[in-house]
Design an enzyme around this catalytic site. Structure first.
Site, PDB file in Angstrom:
ATOM      1  CG  ASP A   1      -1.684   1.281   1.370  1.00  0.00           C
ATOM      2  OD1 ASP A   1      -2.517   1.547   0.492  1.00  0.00           O
ATOM      3  OD2 ASP A   1      -1.416   2.024   2.342  1.00  0.00           O
TER       4      ASP A   1
ATOM      5  CG  ASP B   1      -7.461   3.512  -3.269  1.00  0.00           C
ATOM      6  OD1 ASP B   1      -7.837   3.345  -2.096  1.00  0.00           O
ATOM      7  OD2 ASP B   1      -6.389   3.079  -3.703  1.00  0.00           O
TER       8      ASP B   1
ATOM      9  CG  HIS C   1       3.340   6.535  -4.077  1.00  0.00           C
ATOM     10  ND1 HIS C   1       2.417   5.622  -4.542  1.00  0.00           N
ATOM     11  CD2 HIS C   1       2.641   7.430  -3.336  1.00  0.00           C
ATOM     12  CE1 HIS C   1       1.211   5.964  -4.107  1.00  0.00           C
ATOM     13  NE2 HIS C   1       1.319   7.050  -3.371  1.00  0.00           N
TER      14      HIS C   1
END
Length: 1622
Positions: free
Chosen positions: A639, A740, A642
């Site tokens: 999750d 999302d 980045h």
């Protein structure tokens, strides 16, 4: 074989993108203290998981029938795994290049040309064991433990039988045919790198890269190991269909099975669970309160062991794998261990730079409460914000009141008075310097206070004293001086404070702007949530820190931030738009102060530091969490990857893979950069990046996504079993919807759900969706706010069944996705038929069957009847319609949102017609034939419709494929005479191979054919023979460029196929033509889209067979290594029979073997394509400079003999022709060709078998006397030895003559004086001399031709007098003849001159040689320092060089530095003082050496012009019409001589080993050019630095020949003493 480097367990400096921090040692158990111990069941399951992982690699694998339908063959029946070649290049670090391989692939790492001449050590952290079997025991992976790979070389004999030679771990690279081999049996990401010279090189990696090995997810019944044993079916990544579920919405564990059955019945073979751990107060699926505790919502008695049992059932019985998120970068605000371990967070105690941002955050929280109470109404800020005016009022209030009152600039500025007081005290006790450091005033800077206290910044006081405690001329006492010094410093400090304040104010202005931008989105924008109320739940802006927001006043907040409680003022996590994901934004930027973070107020950002020692508890705790998750699930999803520190994710993924080696890893990674994405993929071993079709704004963009994440194009070029590895894009898991984002029913329309799902299914990558879309839930199932449960599978009310939404359609689509991947349908073609209709073809390169799916997207609600798309056209037979699908309305159903369960629209259901017969099909009419195509016409195809058909090759297609496949398979297996060409090739000689492989356009036309093939849209091929086409196809194949013009041509018709065999002349090549036609004939019966692929493979195989056959006719040396083979084939390029350019007829008395008579005689082209035919083909000097490398050393002794005798027949005026032109029209205007001819005779006699017999061979003199007309063959024969004697006698006698037919008819540009030719021998030195300032008799023969520039008739480089290379050639010839005469093998002792008075002067050859030797250094060496030996010091431009000539009519020309001295050194090293020669060679290297040749003139010379352009029509006399041909351009042929000269003098210089390495390194650029150039040769000349020169011949005989001579010398040097022995 492969062996571990026992000298070290290496810690690698990874290179550009890799951290240079210490990496954690995975075996270090000291970093694993635990706050608690999990229950015994968890520990037991952990051990079981480790044992399962090991057992899975060794147990036999049963293959029961798959309930999913047709499945591929079992693992044991798969084809032999491929071998992929990776080329290593100097300085190339492939940190962001993805090379992805399947397990079982063998990797060969091969040195590229740039590694030549280097001792290379190659390392990898792939675990090397004695057994490379996939079923071997699995060892623990340690990222920083590297193993040395052993180099090998494979040699092939003339029959193609290979033998392997082991070279050790450090190999000196002398050719590019070495390799190190590695079999990849373990999934993950593995690094390799190489160093030079020593295994312990301190310089670091000189090149590196990554190997991605894709995991296989196993599902289905297990083997003998029981539930934990191996077995089941291995799913490739591309076969995965994954559904995301929010774990919290599954409810108690007891209902999971019925709820998850929806995914099973929908055909998914993987389920993605959001975290199953205990959640925080926000109930967000990604805000975890305890990473080691199961979510209590699953049941008070539920345990991880219960979850494991359920997942095992899914895996083994349902054949459904599972993955789960791991959240590494934050934890919930309510996490209990935060109070025990605040050091694990970014807080105001351990990151004091956050204090200003925390104070600002506290102020904004206070303003939220004030606004909510209505206290800010007088300032225009109401409790409800719903207009732009409200937001502007907030902006004004923040900018004029809230922010200024905080005085945050004080945290960055100094107390001027205190610093002045400190300075004053120090200055009183320190003697001022005489003067301040000039220009250093600007160096004084504020040093921020480490704790960011107010007005506690400081400066470097020592520097301040140096700069400001100085004398002042206008100060007459100490107090006045000190006062002035303090005043100057005050001004500087105030200036620094002002700058610091301005910077902070800039940050705060950005903070206000970002606050307002956030408010605008959340409260006003149409695409935002439009929350207008201001409250604690909906604050003005999101909180950035914990605890501090509750402070009632600024003073209270400041006391908290700076006190002990500051460690509990913890930074929330979030993401930063366009941030560098490799940077720690909380520790090294002003993101929090500038309010640039999109914050998640329910979670705290975790602070790992650079290594486990920086936060031992956190590393150990999160490792335990990750390992536990890896034990339970088949894969992990990273999750917010980045925002996760890369080195942390590396460590955790290594730990996870040591628990489960075949771990599947997906990642949510958004960096806006493919480059950075690839770095993450490589370093973390990511199996798939999450990508979403909803990111497309229209159907065309969606098609682009399908193309990007699809496989190779349909009809792609065939991959050989041993083939080059190709970089790829980051692997994807393409979902139609991620959890999302909002439902596409909100963003698009309900009709688009089915076609987009179908299109995603057709991508050759992992695919998937999110629970709810298949049930047509019309809203976002929010990861934070959603509290309802998923319905269970069943027929009862409130349950979900096959008739709901898309479920039955999704089942068909997922089954198709699985089958296509497992059965190898890995080629994809996306066709945008209309703006809304997309067709996707998946094709199997093995069976050549295809599945074509067409979908009518609906990004907006349909308006009226949509026009029908164009008919479907395809090559092949329609085997079946797999299905037709569309959404259909159901009457009476109305959507009502259920309060307890997540329900979808019931008024729509997917109608699926499985395998309808043609007459019953709703969308298409029965198939019809249209020539080679099958056509399906549309009956109807409304928005939302989907159809899929299976296409089979026609019987004729299969019949054509069979012989092609057999032949190509046999060729790949290196079966003897796999293509059936051996019999046809057996009688051919190398001249026939010239026709078969090469021939440029002019040569082809000269032979009576139609020239080379002209590809429409591309242009003519470089050769008519196979090499012309193969060079182009190799370039096209490398990029699968099926849109290239040559592929269009192959698809459009058979012209190119027929051309390749029709051009072959009878009778010599008739059998080859017949066999080639037979091999190509099946291509004509293939579907046209397959013709390029099979044509390329066939031509590649034929070319390989033909080149092997050609090389088998040459010497073993010609086959020894890739570079040797490439240069040897250049011999075949240049030596061919061209009717317009033949040799003179030989003497009838010539002993056999007899050369072919004219016009069939083989001649050597100087270069292609400019010197291919007619008078321009055969040049005297070019022929004999190239002859040793292109003919003699290749074993082509008869062609070499024919050239020597042919030119000997033309001897006239003591010279051989410059341009041969068949002999009768020869032109005798060069002084150097005869000396190169003599050199070639010497080489032939010395090196050819029975070479001495050449001197006795009869030469039929074409011109019995200088003035006679051409005589017929046999009219006057002489032994070659007598012809040689005549040439030398004429030179010794001296001669001046005028060319025959002087004038414009033989030279359009030369002046009258230029036709006068003079040759002779200097009596005092023995040097040959000649020429004048109006002609150019050596190889530098450019004659000016520009009237406009005034150069017509003026030679650019006369080089009259004694040219240095001619002196060396003369010395070599006469010293050799002296020795031959001494041993009785040459009848003439010397030469005699007859003077005008009848007197005689005689020299023996030994005397002549000695005279040259004694004179050479005196007249050619330019000393390194001025001395009495300088003959013309006024003309010296460079020192420590050898002059280019002696006695030139333009004396300055003697002193020019050119490449000819290096040529002379290689010819006659005995002439040179070794010390002088080495100095001169150093200057040659420094000033003249280029990548592919030597500059022809010193760059410091006024005449230096390096860029040659023969079409230059300017008035610049230095370059017009290419006047600078030899005035700076880098010529290829002298390079070989220069490098041979280096070798010749290296021993005397004490630099042998270094020189061998340097010489090999110098071959890098030529080796690369031979690989990549379409002509497969070396150019005549280049521009500066090897730049392409358009007017150069792209392939030149002497460029290649001279380098092959060098390779011959290199082998001799290595045999004499291996290079590493030094």
């Amino acid at each position: 074989m492969l062996r571990r480097d026992s000298a070290r367990e290496r810690e690698l400096e990874y290179g550009r993108a890799l951290d240079k921090r210490d990496k954690p040692d995975r075996r270090d158990k000291e970093i694993r203290p635990r706050a608690r111990t999990p229950d015994g069941a968890v520990l037991a399951r952990r051990q079981m998981a480790i044992e399962r992982g090991a057992a899975a690699e060794v147990a036999p694998t049963p293959h029961p029938p798959s309930p999913r339908g047709s499945s591929p063959a079992p693992d044991e029946a798969r084809p032999e795994p491929p071998t992929r070649l990776l080329t290593l290049a100097h300085g190339e670090h492939h940190d962001s290049t993805i090379y992805r391989f399947e397990k079982g692939t063998t990797i060969r790492l091969c040195p590229g040309p740039s590694l030549l001449g280097r001792k290379v050590f190659l390392y990898t952290n792939y675990i090397i064991t004695d057994s490379q079997d996939e079923k071997a025991e699995v060892s623990e992976f340690v990222r920083n433990q590297y193993y040395a790979l052993e180099w090998r070389r494979e040699r092939e004999d003339e029959q193609g039988i290979g033998t392997e030679e082991a070279l050790g771990t450090g190999a000196f690279i002398t050719d590019t045919d070495l390799y190190a081999e590695l079999k990849l049996t373990r999934a993950g990401a593995f690094h390799y790198y190489f160093v030079y010279d020593s295994a312990e090189s301190s310089i670091g990696p000189r090149g590196s890269g990554w190997l991605q090995v894709a995991p296989r997810v196993r599902v289905g019944p297990r083997g003998p190991g029981g539930a934990g044993g191996a077995g089941g079916e291995a799913l490739g990544v591309e076969a995965l269909s994954c559904q995301t579920v929010l774990a919290k919405c599954l409810g108690p564990l007891a209902r999971w099975e019925d709820s998850l059955r929806v995914a099973k019945e929908s055909g998914y073979n993987m389920i993605h669970f959001t975290p199953i751990q205990e959640l925080g107060g926000s109930n967000s699926s990604y805000s975890l309160a305890d990473q080691l505790k199961l979510n209590p919502a699953f049941g008070a008695d539920a345990s991880f062991a219960d979850v494991d049992n359920l997942l095992t059932k899914l895996r083994c019985e349902w054949r459904v794998a599972s993955i789960c998120d791991v959240v590494l970068n934050h934890t919930a605000n309510e996490t209990p261990w935060l109070t025990l371990h605040p050091e694990a967070t970014y807080n105001c105690a351990n990151v004091p730079r956050l204090r200003a941002a925390a104070l600002l955050d506290a102020a904004l929280a206070r303003e939220t409460r004030a606004a909510a109470r209505g206290d800010l109404l007088p300032r225009g800020v109401p409790p409800v914000l719903n207009t732009s005016e409200h937001l502007e009022a907030v902006r004004y209030y923040l900018a004029t009141s809230t922010v200024p009152e905080l005085r945050l600039h004080e945290l960055y500025t100094c107390n001027v008075s205190e610093l002045l007081q400190q300075f004053n005290g120090l200055a009183r006790n320190k003697v001022p310097p005489v003067s301040a450091r000039a220009g250093a005033a600007a160096a004084l800077a504020l040093v921020p206070d480490a704790l960011y206290r107010r007005l506690r910044a400081t400066v470097d006081m020592d520097l301040a004293l140096q700069l400001y405690n100085v004398y002042h001329a206008d100060c007459y006492d100490e107090e006045t001086r000190l006062k002035k010094c303090c005043e100057e410093l005050r001004k500087k400090l105030e200036q620094l404070n002002s700058s610091a304040r301005e910077e902070v104010d800039g940050h705060l202005r950005s903070a206000i702007d970002n606050c307002i931008a956030g408010m605008r989105y959340f409260r006003l924008q149409a695409d935002g949530p439009k929350i207008e109320e201001v409250s604690d739940k909906n604050p003005l802006v999101p909180r950035y820190f914990t605890a501090v927001g509750e402070c009632g006043s600024a003073a209270e907040a400041e006391a908290l931030v700076y006190g002990d409680g500051g460690r509990f003022v913890m930074a929330h996590n979030g993401w930063v738009m366009d941030a560098d994901p490799l940077m720690d934004f909380a520790n090294a930027s002003n993101v929090y102060l500038r309010r640039e973070l999109i914050a998640w107020g329910d979670s705290v950002k975790l602070r790992y530091g650079d290594k486990p020692e920086d936060s031992p508890w956190l590393w150990a705790h999160m490792r335990e969490y990750v390992e536990l998750t890896a034990e339970l699930f088949d894969g992990l999803r990273l999750d917010n990857c980045h925002s996760t520190p890369l080195h942390v994710a590396e460590y955790m993924m290594d730990c996870a893979r040591n628990v489960k080696p075949d771990l599947f890893v997906a990642a949510e990674l958004f960096t806006n950069s493919d480059h950075v994405d690839n770095i993450f993929v490589n370093r973390l071993g990511i199996s798939a990046l999450i990508r979403e079709a909803q990111s497309a704004w229209d159907s065309r963009e969606q098609s682009r996504l399908l193309h990007r994440f699809g496989g190779r194009p349909v009809g792609a070029f065939l991959r050989a079993r041993v083939d080059a590895a190709r970089p790829g894009v980051a692997p994807a898991m393409l979902l139609d919807l991620t959890h999302d984002n909002p439902s596409p029913l909100e963003k698009r329309c309900v009709h688009d759900a089915l076609p987009t799902a179908a299109l995603v299914t057709m991508a050759f990558c992992a695919s998937g969706s999110t629970r709810g879309l298949d049930e047509l839930v019309p809203h976002h199932i929010h990861v934070v706010d959603e509290a309802r449960l998923y319905p269970e599978w069943g027929t009862d009310e409130g349950n979900v069944g096959a008739s709901h939404g898309l479920i039955q359609a999704r089942r068909e689509l997922n089954l198709l996705h699985y089958q296509l991947a497992q059965q190898g349908y890995d080629e994809v073609y996306v066709d945008q038929m209309t703006d809304a209709v997309t067709a996707v073809t998946r094709h199997s390169p093995t069976s050549r069957r295809s599945v074509l799916l067409v979908a009518h997207t609906a990004f907006s609600a349909p308006q009226g009847d949509a026009p029908l798309p164009p008919p479907l056209r395809f090559e092949g037979d329609l085997e079946e319609i797999l299905f037709e699908m569309e959404l259909q309305p159901r009457s009476g159903a109305v959507y009502t949102k259920n309060a307890r369960f997540i329900n979808g629209l019931e008024q729509w259901t997917a109608a699926v017609r499985r395998r309808p017969v043609m007459d019953a099909a709703r969308f298409v009419s029965p198939a019809r034939r249209d020539g080679a195509h099958t056509v399906l016409d549309w009956r109807a195809f409304p928005p939302g419709a989907v159809i899929a058909v299976r296409i089979a090759p026609r019987a004729a297609h299969l019949a054509a494929l069979a012989p092609l496949t057999r032949a190509l398979s046999a060729w790949e297996a290196r079966a003897r005479d796999a293509l059936g060409l051996q019999r046809a090739l057996q009688p051919l000689d190398l001249a026939d191979f010239n026709v078969l492989l090469y021939r440029c356009d002019a040569e082809e036309r000269d032979a009576g054919a139609g020239g080379v093939y002209d590809v429409p849209g591309h242009g003519p091929l470089v050769y008519a023979g196979l090499q012309g086409l193969v060079s182009l196809l190799e370039e096209v194949r490398a990029g699968d460029a099926l849109g290239h013009a040559v592929c269009d041509n192959l698809r459009a018709g058979d012209w190119l196929l027929d051309y390749t065999w029709r051009r072959l002349p009878a009778p010599r090549l008739a059998h080859v033509a017949t066999r080639l036609r037979e091999l190509l004939s099946p291509l004509k019966d293939l579907p046209r889209y397959l013709v390029p692929a099979y044509a390329e493979a066939t031509f590649r195989a034929v070319h390989d067979a033909v080149t092997r056959a050609a090389l088998a006719r040459m010497t073993p040396e010609s086959r020894d290594g890739e570079l040797s083979r490439a240069l040897a084939l250049c011999s075949v390029q240049f030596a061919g029979a061209v009717p317009s350019a033949h040799l003179p007829a030989p003497s009838p008395a010539l002993p056999p073997p007899h050369p072919p008579p004219p016009p069939a005689s083989v001649t050597l082209s100087a270069g292609l394509p400019h010197f291919a035919t007619g008078y321009a083909r055969c040049w005297g000097r070019d022929t004999f400079i190239a002859l040793r490398g292109t003919l003699l050393l290749q074993g082509r002794y008869q062609e070499a003999r024919a050239h020597i005798l042919g030119f000997a027949a033309c001897l006239r005026h003591g010279l051989i022709p410059n341009l041969l032109d068949g002999g009768n029209n020869a032109r005798f205007n060069c002084r150097d060709a005869v000396w190169w001819w003599l050199q070639a005779i010497k080489q032939y006699v010395t090196e050819a078998p029975q070479g001495g017999a050449l001197l006795a061979d009869p030469v039929s003199r074409l011109f019995p006397s200088d003035d006679s007309a051409p005589a017929p063959p046999g009219a006057r024969d002489q032994p070659l030895a007598d012809v040689v004697q005549e040439a030398l006698t004429v030179h010794f006698q001296g001669l001046v003559f005028r060319e025959r037919n002087a004038g414009r008819q033989i030279d359009a540009h030369m002046t009258d004086k230029g036709f006068n030719v003079q040759i002779g021998i200097q009596p005092d030195t023995g040097f040959p001399y000649g020429g004048n300032d109006a002609n150019c008799g050596t190889w530098m023969d450019k004659m000016g031709s520009s009237e406009r520039a005034g150069t017509r008739g003026r030679p650019a480089t006369p080089r009259d007098g004694s040219a240095i290379e001619l002196v060396a050639l003369a010395y070599g010839a006469v010293s050799w003849l002296a020795e031959l005469h001494r041993v009785g093998r040459f009848p003439h002792e010397g030469v005699t001159r007859v003077h005008k008075d009848g007197s005689l002067t005689s020299w023996t050859y030994a005397q002549w040689a000695e005279r040259i030797r004694r004179s050479f250094e005196r007249y050619f060496w330019v000393p390194a320092a001025p001395s009495a030996r300088d003959l013309r010091p006024d003309l010296v431009h460079r020192r420590a060089i050898y002059k280019d000539s002696h006695g030139a009519s333009q004396p300055w020309a003697d002193y020019q530095l050119r490449c000819n001295a290096a040529v002379a050194m290689a010819i006659a090293p005995g002439l040179f003082d070794p010390k002088h020669a080495w100095l001169a060679l150093d200057n040659t290297e420094r000033l003249l050496l280029g990548p592919l040749g030597l500059k022809t003139l010193d760059p410091g010379d006024w005449s230096y012009r390096p860029e040659y352009d023969n079409s230059d029509n300017s008035d610049d006399p230095t370059v017009a019409h290419g006047f600078n041909y030899h005035q700076g351009p880098e010529w290829g042929w002298p390079l070989g001589f220069y490098l041979r000269a280096r070798l010749a003098f290296a021993h005397d210089a004490g630099r042998r080993a270094e020189t061998l390495a340097a010489v090999h390194r110098a071959l890098a650029a030529p080796a690369a050019e031979l690989r990549r150039g379409p002509w497969r040769g070396l150019p005549e000349l280049t521009g500066p630095g090897g730049a392409v020169c358009r007017d150069s011949c792209p392939t030149q005989a002497w460029s290649a020949g001279c380098l092959f001579e060098l390779l011959h010398d290199l082998r001799a040097a290595r045999r004499a003493r291996p290079p590493l022995a030094d």
